[in-house]
Enzyme design. Structure first.
Site, PDB file in Angstrom:
ATOM      1  N   SER A 152       0.806  -1.219   0.000  1.00  0.00           N
ATOM      2  CA  SER A 152       0.000   0.000   0.000  1.00  0.00           C
ATOM      3  C   SER A 152       0.838   1.268   0.000  1.00  0.00           C
ATOM      4  O   SER A 152       0.484   2.249  -0.666  1.00  0.00           O
ATOM      5  CB  SER A 152      -0.976   0.001   1.174  1.00  0.00           C
ATOM      6  OG  SER A 152      -0.305  -0.157   2.405  1.00  0.00           O
ATOM      7  N   GLU A 153       1.946   1.304   0.744  1.00  0.00           N
ATOM      8  CA  GLU A 153       2.801   2.492   0.733  1.00  0.00           C
ATOM      9  C   GLU A 153       4.272   2.111   0.848  1.00  0.00           C
ATOM     10  O   GLU A 153       4.638   1.179   1.584  1.00  0.00           O
ATOM     11  CB  GLU A 153       2.484   3.431   1.906  1.00  0.00           C
ATOM     12  CG  GLU A 153       1.069   3.988   1.910  1.00  0.00           C
ATOM     13  CD  GLU A 153       0.835   5.079   0.896  1.00  0.00           C
ATOM     14  OE1 GLU A 153       1.822   5.619   0.346  1.00  0.00           O
ATOM     15  OE2 GLU A 153      -0.348   5.411   0.661  1.00  0.00           O
ATOM     16  N   THR A 154       5.093   2.855   0.138  1.00  0.00           N
ATOM     17  CA  THR A 154       6.536   2.853   0.327  1.00  0.00           C
ATOM     18  C   THR A 154       6.923   4.285   0.671  1.00  0.00           C
ATOM     19  O   THR A 154       6.489   5.221   0.008  1.00  0.00           O
ATOM     20  CB  THR A 154       7.269   2.404  -0.945  1.00  0.00           C
ATOM     21  OG1 THR A 154       6.902   1.048  -1.246  1.00  0.00           O
ATOM     22  CG2 THR A 154       8.784   2.486  -0.774  1.00  0.00           C
TER      23      THR A 154
END
Length: 295
Positions: free
Chosen positions: A48-50
């Protein structure tokens, strides 16, 4: 000249158990990388996020004194975003857990301004061995979605596969829809239609409902965001910056225990600071992976 290897870890945020909560990849940069590289790495991780941390000189004019400062940027697999709660918690956990800062407070310079993270004592331990992280985020104001046409309502209904709902709101800055269902159980049982959610106006779709009496929670929620390459965000801190003021008006309180009812699930402790229009989010995190980017 060859680029330096980049240290990274994957952290599950808003949970005290591995493979629960919301995973984020945290990368510590020692030199500048261009945006194409940042996006390519986020696409490679495909979670979902980096997020990317770059150490800055310590602030001399901070209202809380001299504290470590980092630039922080967040990317989904397809785009950079302006605010992300769980990846900020994951980044803070990485810095605290690996003794990369000597302070219990960190400042992050972000697209949403200066955000702070604090290491606080867990009631079951101490601040160095067992700790919570408290994030100080801006409120995301909401308004009734008075402009919703019959067609818009029909798309929302199809997005929720016919589940009934009571209210439709819209965030004024994040451009998300916030749809209120009759109960937390109804939130859990929704089977989203992502093709229809893509047709909704705005970035993503937050659904929420009151928790069952005796559950230990105040409200349930879920967040769907296929427009950013995330069908369902397992635990979304930034969505709770809109949910906290909504439920404060409904329940007449400012402190909440919130449950995100995604398949991975997550728990958030929230405090609404009405006067300063801030939301304090508290949660735990667990490191599940670490390594080095070689390119």
């Amino acid at each position: 000249m060859a680029k330096k290897p980049v240290r990274y870890c994957v952290v599950d945020a808003f949970t005290d158990s591995a493979f629960k909560g919301n995973p984020a990849a945290v990368c510590l940069l020692e030199e500048d990388r261009d945006d194409d590289w940042l996006q390519a790495v986020a696409r490679e991780f495909n979670i979902s996020e980096t997020c990317y941390l770059t150490r800055l000189s310590e602030s001399t004019d901070s209202v809380i004194g001299s504290v470590p400062r980092f630039r922080l940027r967040w990317f989904t697999p397809v785009a950079e975003v302006k605010l992300c709660g769980h990846a900020t918690l994951a980044a803070s956990h990485f810095l605290f857990a690996y003794d990369l800062v000597k302070s219990d407070t960190i400042e992050f310079l972000t697209l949403s301004g200066i955000l702070t993270a604090k290491r606080v004592v867990d009631s079951n331990g101490n601040a160095t061995e067992s700790f919570l992280i408290e994030l100080d985020f801006p409120v995301l104001p909401i308004m009734e979605y008075n402009g919703a046409s019959d067609a818009d309502v029909a798309i929302i209904s199809k997005s929720l596969n016919g589940a009934s709902f009571n209210e439709i709101h819209k965030t004024t800055t994040g451009d998300d829809l916030l749809v209120v269902l009759p109960s937390g159980k109804a939130v859990e049982e929704v089977e989203p239609n992502f093709d229809e959610i893509l047709k909704c106006h705005g970035r993503g779709l937050i659904i929420t409902g009151p928790a069952l009496t005796g559950s230990g929670f105040d409200f349930f929620s879920r967040f769907f965001c296929p427009n950013l390459g995330i069908n369902e965000d397992p635990v979304c801190g930034s969505a709770h910056c809109a949910l906290a003021p909504y439920w404060s008006k409904k329940l007449g309180k400012r402190d909440f225990i919130a449950y995100q009812a995604s398949p991975r699930s997550g728990i958030l402790n929230l405090h609404l600071d009405d006067e300063n229009q801030r939301v304090l989010l508290r949660g735990k995190a667990v490191t599940v992976m670490e390594g080095t980017l070689l390119v």
